[in-house]
Design an enzyme around this catalytic site. Structure first.
Site, PDB file in Angstrom:
ATOM      1  N   GLY A  22      25.278  81.462 -29.035  1.00 19.05           N
ATOM      2  CA  GLY A  22      26.437  81.320 -29.823  1.00 19.05           C
ATOM      3  C   GLY A  22      26.458  80.313 -30.944  1.00 19.05           C
ATOM      4  O   GLY A  22      25.844  79.376 -30.960  1.00 19.05           O
ATOM      5  N   SER A  23      26.875  81.004 -32.133  1.00 19.43           N
ATOM      6  CA  SER A  23      26.552  80.351 -33.310  1.00 19.43           C
ATOM      7  C   SER A  23      27.423  80.761 -34.423  1.00 19.43           C
ATOM      8  O   SER A  23      28.357  81.394 -34.277  1.00 19.43           O
ATOM      9  CB  SER A  23      25.137  80.378 -33.949  1.00 19.43           C
ATOM     10  OG  SER A  23      24.607  81.848 -33.787  1.00 19.43           O
ATOM     11  N   ARG A  24      27.232  80.348 -35.712  1.00 24.02           N
ATOM     12  CA  ARG A  24      27.773  80.649 -37.116  1.00 24.02           C
ATOM     13  C   ARG A  24      27.196  81.039 -38.112  1.00 24.02           C
ATOM     14  O   ARG A  24      26.190  80.265 -38.197  1.00 24.02           O
ATOM     15  CB  ARG A  24      29.082  79.725 -37.333  1.00 24.02           C
ATOM     16  CG  ARG A  24      30.160  79.865 -38.299  1.00 24.02           C
ATOM     17  CD  ARG A  24      30.704  78.594 -38.518  1.00 24.02           C
ATOM     18  NE  ARG A  24      31.918  78.866 -39.761  1.00 24.02           N
ATOM     19  CZ  ARG A  24      33.184  78.726 -39.258  1.00 24.02           C
ATOM     20  NH1 ARG A  24      33.709  78.706 -38.346  1.00 24.02           N
ATOM     21  NH2 ARG A  24      33.929  78.693 -40.494  1.00 24.02           N
TER      22      ARG A  24
END
Length: 215
Positions: free
Chosen positions: A183-185
């Protein structure tokens, strides 16, 4: 193409999960076998997470492509760009643990700079994550003559940024440049006159979805 690199990134985790699963499954206790099954399921999810699908790259030279799979959580005009002087359109993409985490170049061009920043690990959906979280910035000199910026941001779960390209390398639209583990951006900074064709909440795929067009 990059399967060997993905294997290298996944191998230490896969080896640990496989070892733990085997140990617990071999123990003569029923509760231990449940734990072993849990680690086995985690191993199967790991293989799913590190998938690396091929993509058909759009050929129109006016297209600017998504650098990451996920959901667009912000489209914003920034008065000051962190990658060049002047305004920029920022497109932010949140990657859940179920999205492909391979990042791709949105444009044809040359990597003229890379910069790593240490930081904290806020939830990647938090707008403050862009400035406070661990991140890696990419400056790409596009063939259109202007700079396009990419920011890989580690999230609350993600603790590792991976890059497969170095400063000075020429890259093609849709070419794999790196990944973020779990999970990240990912944020894309474009010249303010680019025409955005996506909207908040839309799901996009790296190297496939057109997010903007050159003016």
């Amino acid at each position: 193409m990059k399967d060997s690199l993905l294997f290298r990134e996944a191998f230490p985790i896969a080896f640990a999960l496989a070892t733990l699963s085997l140990i617990f499954l071999l123990l003569p206790f029923k509760p231990a076998k449940f734990v072993g099954v849990f680690f086995l399921l985690a191993l199967l999810f790991l293989f799913y997470f590190f998938r690396n699908p091929e993509r058909t790259i759009p050929t129109d030279p006016h297209y600017i492509l998504a650098p990451a799979d996920g959901k667009i959580v912000e489209i914003k005009m920034e008065e000051t760009s962190p990658f060049y002087e002047g305004k920029a359109t920022k497109i932010s993409i949140f990657l859940s643990i179920f999205d492909v985490h391979v990042n791709r170049s949105p444009v044809d061009g040359k990597i003229i700079k890379k910069e790593y920043h240490k930081g904290i690990f806020l939830d990647a959906r938090n707008p403050k994550a862009s400035l406070l979280n661990e991140r890696q910035d990419w400056w790409i000199q596009s063939t259109k003559g202007c700079i396009v910026g990419i920011r890989q941001i580690a999230g609350f779960i993600a603790r590792r940024l991976v890059s497969w390209k170095e400063t000075g390398e020429t890259i093609k639209r849709g070419e794999r440049i790196g990944m973020i583990k779990f999970g990240s951006r990912t944020e894309l900074f474009l010249p303010s006159d680019c025409i955005v064709v996506v909207h908040n909440g839309e799901k996009v795929e790296a190297g496939k979805t057109v997010v903007a067009k050159w003016p």
